[in-house]
Design an enzyme around this catalytic site. Structure first.
Site, PDB file in Angstrom:
ATOM      1  N   ASP A  21       0.829  -1.214   0.000  1.00 20.42           N
ATOM      2  CA  ASP A  21       0.000   0.000   0.000  1.00 20.42           C
ATOM      3  C   ASP A  21       0.864   1.264   0.000  1.00 20.42           C
ATOM      4  OD1 ASP A  21      -2.369   1.417   0.002  1.00 20.42           O
ATOM      5  OD2 ASP A  21      -2.618   1.349   2.194  1.00 20.42           O
ATOM      6  N   ARG A  25       0.082   7.754  -2.660  1.00 18.88           N
ATOM      7  CA  ARG A  25       0.706   8.822  -1.862  1.00 18.88           C
ATOM      8  C   ARG A  25       2.165   9.030  -2.263  1.00 18.88           C
ATOM      9  NH1 ARG A  25      -1.236   6.196   3.530  1.00 18.88           N
ATOM     10  NH2 ARG A  25      -1.787   4.582   2.011  1.00 18.88           N
ATOM     11  N   TRP A  26       2.831   7.946  -2.598  1.00 25.63           N
ATOM     12  CA  TRP A  26       4.218   8.062  -3.082  1.00 25.63           C
ATOM     13  C   TRP A  26       4.242   8.934  -4.342  1.00 25.63           C
ATOM     14  CZ3 TRP A  26       6.815   7.217  -7.579  1.00 25.63           C
ATOM     15  CH2 TRP A  26       8.222   7.156  -7.511  1.00 25.63           C
ATOM     16  N   HIS A  38       2.165   3.196  -9.087  1.00 29.71           N
ATOM     17  CA  HIS A  38       1.950   1.757  -9.273  1.00 29.71           C
ATOM     18  C   HIS A  38       3.118   1.141 -10.055  1.00 29.71           C
ATOM     19  CE1 HIS A  38      -1.894   2.240  -7.485  1.00 29.71           C
ATOM     20  NE2 HIS A  38      -2.480   2.838  -8.513  1.00 29.71           N
ATOM     21  N   LEU A 132      10.274 -20.724  -5.005  1.00 28.21           N
ATOM     22  CA  LEU A 132       9.366 -19.842  -4.270  1.00 28.21           C
ATOM     23  C   LEU A 132       7.975 -19.968  -4.866  1.00 28.21           C
ATOM     24  CD1 LEU A 132       8.972 -17.372  -2.239  1.00 28.21           C
ATOM     25  CD2 LEU A 132       9.297 -15.905  -4.245  1.00 28.21           C
TER      26      LEU A 132
HETATM   27  C1  IPE Z   1      -5.404  -2.585   0.043  1.00 23.51           C
HETATM   28  O1  IPE Z   1      -5.065  -1.252  -0.174  1.00 23.51           O
HETATM   29  C2  IPE Z   1      -5.397  -3.318  -1.248  1.00 23.51           C
HETATM   30  C3  IPE Z   1      -4.095  -3.437  -1.894  1.00 23.51           C
HETATM   31  C4  IPE Z   1      -2.954  -3.082  -1.392  1.00 23.51           C
HETATM   32  C5  IPE Z   1      -4.111  -4.026  -3.184  1.00 23.51           C
HETATM   33  P1  IPE Z   1      -6.178  -0.119  -0.259  1.00 23.51           P
HETATM   34  O2  IPE Z   1      -5.475   1.168  -0.448  1.00 23.51           O
HETATM   35  O3  IPE Z   1      -7.212  -0.479  -1.258  1.00 23.51           O
HETATM   36  O4  IPE Z   1      -6.845  -0.223   1.188  1.00 23.51           O
HETATM   37  P2  IPE Z   1      -7.784   0.796   1.976  1.00 23.51           P
HETATM   38  O5  IPE Z   1      -8.968   1.067   1.106  1.00 23.51           O
HETATM   39  O6  IPE Z   1      -6.988   2.039   2.220  1.00 23.51           O
HETATM   40  O7  IPE Z   1      -8.114   0.090   3.231  1.00 23.51           O
HETATM   41  C1  IPE Z   2      -1.740   0.284  -3.271  1.00 22.78           C
HETATM   42  O1  IPE Z   2      -1.506   1.643  -3.337  1.00 22.78           O
HETATM   43  C2  IPE Z   2      -2.032  -0.318  -4.619  1.00 22.78           C
HETATM   44  C3  IPE Z   2      -3.440  -0.659  -4.824  1.00 22.78           C
HETATM   45  C4  IPE Z   2      -4.376  -0.597  -3.921  1.00 22.78           C
HETATM   46  C5  IPE Z   2      -3.818  -1.101  -6.155  1.00 22.78           C
HETATM   47  P1  IPE Z   2      -2.674   2.703  -3.312  1.00 22.78           P
HETATM   48  O2  IPE Z   2      -3.092   2.980  -4.715  1.00 22.78           O
HETATM   49  O3  IPE Z   2      -3.775   2.263  -2.424  1.00 22.78           O
HETATM   50  O4  IPE Z   2      -1.933   3.961  -2.718  1.00 22.78           O
HETATM   51  P2  IPE Z   2      -2.510   4.982  -1.626  1.00 22.78           P
HETATM   52  O5  IPE Z   2      -2.985   4.166  -0.462  1.00 22.78           O
HETATM   53  O6  IPE Z   2      -3.619   5.731  -2.275  1.00 22.78           O
HETATM   54  O7  IPE Z   2      -1.354   5.830  -1.281  1.00 22.78           O
HETATM   55 MG    MG Z   3      -4.082   2.481  -0.439  1.00 23.64          MG
END
Ligand code: IPE
Ligand code: IPE
Ligand code: MG
Length: 246
Positions: A21, A25-26, A38, A132
């Site tokens: 996750d 934000r990154w 991503h 793995l």
């Molecule tokens: C969880 O991250 C799903 C993945 C990392 C693929 P999200 O960014 O979707 O989670 P919430 O909505 O903040 O809980």
């Molecule tokens: C996790 O990063 C990847 C997916 C959920 C697909 P996010 O896209 O949720 O990134 P944040 O949480 O918005 O920073």
């Molecule tokens: Mg997220």
């Protein structure tokens, strides 16, 4: 921080699960679009895969796309699916080189054909690899998985394939997406969120949880080793007392 050799002298988690996750934000912090985050995240995944192999971890299961993530903008969803397919194709030689067996878990019926085909190709070509076992959770939600298992069990009871009395935790596990995969010993979540977001709810009943503020694209092998070092300092009691397990 211990060296890799020192870490390897202590028990290594057999199965590590990761909630990757913080890509969005990154990207924001770097003045870029979410998709750039991503893309960078895909590099971090390579790091963690390599680090897991160096440690001798046998199972790695990463959360790439949740069922709830289908609610994001069409642009982001499409970008993520294209990135996923691209990464599958691009990384196939690396998976072969390292001996990684790839498997996707989740509600794959929600994916477009081109995505499912890419998955099937990598699964087929890597199915005999044993170094793995690498599971990617895509279009995955734990509640969906559990309900789906319950439905299949109900059907098998109705069809006379299994007896009601034979249903126990082990049998139930065998109807989950993760059948034949041991439960995670360690679950890592990046990005400073302290939640599970519908990931492996059944399987993490006794996993050790590790949260880090680091955004996923900044996660490295060294950060994985730190998480494992932290795991090695935990006492896993499984309901017993400290004295009982000593
Ligand atoms: C969880 O991250 C799903 C993945 C990392 C693929 P999200 O960014 O979707 O989670 P919430 O909505 O903040 O809980
Ligand atoms: C996790 O990063 C990847 C997916 C959920 C697909 P996010 O896209 O949720 O990134 P944040 O949480 O918005 O920073
Ligand atoms: Mg997220």
């Amino acid at each position: 921080m211990l060296t890799l050799q020192e870490i390897k002298q202590q028990p290594i988690p057999q199965h590590i699960a990761v909630i990757m996750d913080g890509n969005g934000r990154w990207a924001k912090e770097h003045g870029q679009q979410r998709l750039a985050g991503h893309q960078q995240g895909a590099h971090a995944l390579r790091e963690v895969m390599e680090g897991s192999i160096m440690l001798g971890v046998q199972y790695l299961t990463v959360y790439a796309f949740s069922i709830e993530n289908w609610n994001r903008s069409q642009d982001e969803v499409l970008g993520l699916m294209q990135l996923f397919v691209h990464t599958c194709k691009e990384e196939l030689p690396t998976l072969q080189k390292y001996g990684v067996c790839f498997h996707a878990i989740g509600n794959l019926s929600m994916l477009d054909n081109y995505c499912r085909e890419a998955i099937q190709e990598v699964e087929e070509k890597t199915k005999h690899n044993t170094t793995l076992h690498f599971q990617v959770a895509i279009s995955y939600g734990s509640r969906w998985e559990i309900v789906d298992a319950a439905k299949q069990i109900a059907k098998d009871v109705k069809d006379g394939k299994i007896a009601l009395e034979s249903i126990d935790e082990q049998l139930f596990s065998n109807y989950l997406q993760t059948k034949n995969i041991p439960d995670p010993d360690l679950l890592i979540r990046t990005s400073g969120e302290y939640r599970i977001s519908n990931y492996l709810l059944w399987q993490i009943a006794y996993s050790e949880l590790y949260f880090t503020d680091c955004y996923w694209p900044d996660f490295t092998k060294e950060k994985l080793f730190l998480a494992v070092e932290n795991y090695q300092n935990r006492e896993r009691r499984f309901g017993k007392t400290s004295e009982q397990i000593k």
